[in-house]
Design an enzyme around this catalytic site. Structure first.
Site, PDB file in Angstrom:
ATOM      1  N   LYS A 298       0.826  -1.206   0.000  1.00 50.36           N
ATOM      2  CA  LYS A 298       0.000   0.000   0.000  1.00 50.36           C
ATOM      3  C   LYS A 298       0.861   1.258   0.000  1.00 50.36           C
ATOM      4  CE  LYS A 298      -4.259   1.652   0.287  1.00 50.36           C
ATOM      5  NZ  LYS A 298      -5.357   1.244  -0.582  1.00 50.36           N
TER       6      LYS A 298
ATOM      7  N   ARG B 121       5.545 -11.717   5.424  1.00 48.01           N
ATOM      8  CA  ARG B 121       4.145 -11.536   5.822  1.00 48.01           C
ATOM      9  C   ARG B 121       3.432 -10.713   4.762  1.00 48.01           C
ATOM     10  NH1 ARG B 121       1.233  -7.477   8.457  1.00 48.01           N
ATOM     11  NH2 ARG B 121      -0.415  -8.177   9.882  1.00 48.01           N
TER      12      ARG B 121
END
Length: 258
Positions: A202, A237
């Protein structure tokens, strides 16, 4: 490590899995796609995010933890010992704490329950972390912080081989800081502690890709994950489990053929 955000406002998937049934189904999909661990969180840590109460966080995550118990090893992404305790009782085997055990009850709890712990570096709080972050030596300062927090965890009774460190890509860092940290994963791995890296599609990857739409950042995510693993990270992750797991499998097969 596959992310299961049970929140209305997280990056990438905020609100999509706030319903427990949707979150449980998503977690099962991530496990089937190759996630070794499912990281369940009920409080957004995006820049500018506001805190939620332990009661609200528990209301969000507990049905999901209970529904995913036995599907894959579970991690609870929380900063609150109260939430961690309930999640551990329901089957979580890891506590992923972006504040590096700042709750005074967190380390004793994790020591008593014998769970694995991730201590992460974050500059300030989610509300302030991206307000002009500055470091004199980003790698050295974060390495010193994580080493000190790991030592503190050991002093609290947590076994060293249960402690993971995470330099916190995107948590109070500029794009330049993030690149420097990814290039120095080997220095974190040299501590002997397993390193967890979570590239942020993001923010960090978005900026590198010219602010391309989020759905067009997969290539950057894969590149960052492979670079982290090549540098010595023990786990990455993220949200894009299937393509990242596929990329890792191919990269490992190539290494094995050398």
């Amino acid at each position: 490590m596959g992310i299961v955000n049970v929140t209305p406002d997280s990056f990438s998937d905020g609100g999509r899995f706030l319903d427990p049934a949707a979150a449980i189904a998503h977690g099962r999909e991530l496990a089937a796609a190759g996630a070794d661990v499912l990281d369940v969180g009920g409080e957004s840590t995006r820049p500018g995010a506001t805190a939620v109460s332990a009661a609200e966080e528990l209301e969000r995550v507990m049905p999901v933890i209970e529904g995913l118990a036995g599907v894959a090893p579970l991690s609870i992404d929380t900063t609150k010992a109260e939430v961690a305790a309930r999640a551990i009782e329901a089957g979580a085997a890891m506590v992923n704490d972006v504040t590096a055990l700042s709750d005074p009850d967190m380390a004793p709890l994790c020591a008593e329950r014998g769970v694995e712990v991730v201590v992460m570096h974050m500059l300030g709080t989610p509300r302030t972390m991206q307000d002009d972050p500055r470091y004199d030596d980003v790698v050295g300062e974060i390495l010193e912080f994580l080493t000190e927090r790991a030592d503190r965890a050991v002093a609290a009774g947590i076994e060293r081989d249960r402690i993971w460190i995470d330099p916190g890509i995107g948590f109070g860092k500029t794009t330049g800081h993030n690149l420097t940290l990814l290039a120095a994963v080997d220095r974190f791995a040299a501590t002997g502690l397993p390193v967890l890296i979570g590239p942020s599609r993001k923010t960090f990857i978005g900026r590198l890709s010219g602010d391309a739409p989020e759905g067009e950042r997969l290539g950057g995510t894969i590149a960052a994950c492979l670079a982290a693993l090549a540098g010595g990270a023990a786990m990455v992750r993220g949200h894009d489990v299937a393509p990242v797991a596929q990329a890792i499998a191919v990269a490992r097969a190539i290494d094995d053929a050398r």
